[in-house]
Design a protein around this motif. Structure first.
Motif: not given
Length: 366
Positions: A209-229
């Motif tokens: 999901d992180a790779v998909a977000m960065m590819r789709q949006t061009g963002c520079d990094g990801v912030v993860v919350g509930r996924g790591c519970l």
């Protein structure tokens, strides 16, 4: 990759565990692990609960602290205190909380609508850290609701006032945690804000999901919350995925059991055994999601009182059970969308920079 602050979750015990598992499984620690959000006023007034929440591990580097704030004066005082007393190496400010008791008083995700007030708050933190190497970053949502988007202005203002990065949770406050995050808004923010890094947050539950977000949006990094519970090893998987290396295998129940015990001991060290075991109970439910564990043992673990009792119960689990296929995907709270509670007349003047009355008197630990 950044661990999003979560109340009652991202204390020093959980952050230590995430760091240990990333190091163990990848050989390095590349994530930024942020402590629970603390209230700026409570920090300045040295509220005991707040001061305890700012505990960092002896080898934790960088030490990242997130402030909840509505008042430029308390913002400056809190940031200056962090600088003068060497309390942290990074200050993040949260303008994304959608909880009604917060927004009803003009705090959290209500603040970015007030452009001048928002600018004054960010500027105060930046001013307090001038001449240091402590960066100030800012996190916010898309807006209050679909009729009141604020993220483009918020990103521009934060960068202009000296923030070193911005992060967008790609939901409105009215969505809370329901539905799907709109990653297209992250892409819009990335196009709009070009002078500082833009991080994306929302619906990252697996490493791809992180790779998909960065590819789709061009963002520079990801912030993860509930996924790591219940999955503190997720950051090891994210690190591998983002660096193009083989992902560590998902743990079986024996490995998860060892992580549960380690988490319990860390919580007992931080809170004392009584409170630490009360805290581990909610985590156990997340850890055991999808595993073949009967209701009786689950019920016993939800009442655990000592670390030894926790270890004894873990020893009865079927250690060779593989990680379940339904153990992936969304975790934690989701809820339903709702109208955002706001102070009377809040939407009348977006350039009003008056500090909302009573919004920072909470000493609720964030």
């Amino acid at each position: 990759m950044v661990l999003a602050p979560m109340a009652g979750v991202t204390n020093v015990a959980f952050r230590t565990l995430c760091r240990e598992l990333e190091l163990e499984r990848t050989g390095t620690v590349s994530g930024l692990y942020v402590c629970e959000m603390v209230t700026a006023r409570a920090l300045v007034e040295r509220h005991p609960t707040t001061m305890h929440m700012t505990t960092f591990g002896p080898d934790e580097n960088p030490r990242s602290m997130q402030l909840y704030t509505v008042d430029p004066e308390y913002t400056y005082a809190a940031a200056k205190m962090i600088v003068d007393e060497n309390l942290a190496d990074h200050i993040d400010m949260n303008f994304g909380c959608p909880v009604p008791k917060v927004t009803r008083k003009g705090g959290g995700s209500a603040i970015p609508y007030k452009r001048r007030l928002f600018a004054n708050i960010v500027a105060a933190a930046v001013r307090a850290t001038e001449g240091t190497d402590i960066p100030v970053t800012v996190k916010f949502r898309v807006g209050i609701d679909d009729e009141h988007h604020t993220h483009l202005d918020a990103g521009r203002i934060a960068a202009e006032e000296g923030a070193k990065a911005v992060a967008l949770h790609a939901r409105t406050a009215s969505q809370r945690y329901s539905g799907e995050a709109n990653w297209d808004e992250i892409a819009r923010l990335k196009e709009h804000v070009t002078s500082v890094p833009v991080l994306g947050n929302g619906d990252i539950f697996e490493a791809p999901d992180a790779v998909a977000m960065m590819r789709q949006t061009g963002c520079d990094g990801v912030v993860v919350g509930r996924g790591c519970l219940g999955r503190p090893w997720l950051f090891a998987e994210l690190s591998a995925e983002l660096n193009g290396t083989p992902a560590p295998a998902s743990p079986n129940l024996g490995e998860v059991g060892a992580i549960i015990i380690r988490h319990g001991r860390l919580l007992a060290d931080h809170h004392g055994e009584d409170k630490g075991m009360r805290e581990i109970r909610k985590h156990v439910a997340w850890y055991l999601r999808g595993f073949p564990v009967g209701s009786q043992i689950r019920a016993q673990m939800s009442l655990v009182r000592t670390v030894d009792e926790l270890a004894e119960l873990v020893s009865t689990l079927p250690a060779d059970a593989p990680f379940p296929s339904d153990g992936h995907g969304p975790r934690g709270r989701q809820g339903s969308p709702a109208k955002v509670a706001l102070p009377d007349g809040w939407l009348d003047d977006p350039d009003d920079d008056a500090v909302p009355a009573g919004a920072e008197v909470m000493h609720s630990g964030g």
